[in-house]
Design an enzyme around this catalytic site. Sequence first.
Site: not given
Length: 340
Positions: A16, A137, A164, A166, A180, A210
């Site tokens: 990111v 988390y 955000p 996924n 992931h 997802r």
Amino acid sequence: MEKESKIYVAGHRGMVGSAIIRELNKQGYSNIITRTHKELDLTRQGEVESFFAEEKPEYVFLAAAKVGGIIANNESPADFIYENMMIEMNVINSAWQNGCKKLEFLGSACIYPRLAPQPIKENTLLTGILEKTNEAYALAKISGLKYCEYLNRQYGTNYISVMPTNLYGPNDNYHPVNSHVFPALIRRFHEAKIENKPFVTCWGDGSPTREFLYVDDLANFCVFLMNNYSDNETINAGTGNTISIKNLAELIAEIIGYKGEIRWDTSKPNGTPLRLMDVSKAKALGWKYKTNLKDGIRLTYKDFVNNSFVKIQGGGVKLFKAYNPLDSPFFISYIENIAC
């Protein structure tokens, strides 16, 4: 933000953070501050306080975090909650203490209840039980966004939070255990293709759905929000579209060119059965994602092949080469004794 504003991107080497750097450069922002982990350990309060006191950034994108997939989150919850809480509290508090004009906190869709009504609206936060596999988390991220909210309320700061869905794209983590689902599938199918494996085994039964957002689209949204959004409620970042893990696996295999069988290990956990973000607030602001899933997979796989994966024969050692737009052309991290 002005083009010459002093902007600190925390976590600039991550997926990111590096995307935000690319977007800022693309839009002509010229005064960007970064620090590597070796130069600045964000879990150390004294180091962070000294950095902010010296640099006095006007704007902060807080994209630094300890992240991982189901296994990593499930097996190391103490590490995930401690490191993320320390990073968030140190950076946000130091930004406030040093007069930062605006801070943007990057969270995650996992902050929302496991069985939240779909699509998930921002106001469903803290209305139900979290997904147990990434609870630590999620709690850390909730604490970060709440600290921003409380500072706004008590001291009149202008700190915003974006959650955000996924993400996928360049500079992802392709570790075979701690990654992931999206990068894990790309790596598995790539290796299966080059090693001519007859089948690939994926976790669960493939039924969960997802939503996936290309990371450069998120970066564009982050800069957009910094310039166009000031509100105490978090705002979702997503596409408004979902795909089942089974269909995603088949699509990735097709684009990579893997022709073998896809098997599903139903003894492994599925995770949250359904997650779709309500993105009506983003749309109302005039923002919409640009990269469709097929194009995004092609771009991600191209980056994986060109920049992210180097296999060393023998010794059980693999190299992951991740693009770093600021320092040397590449930085290398060695991961030993790993297997798919």
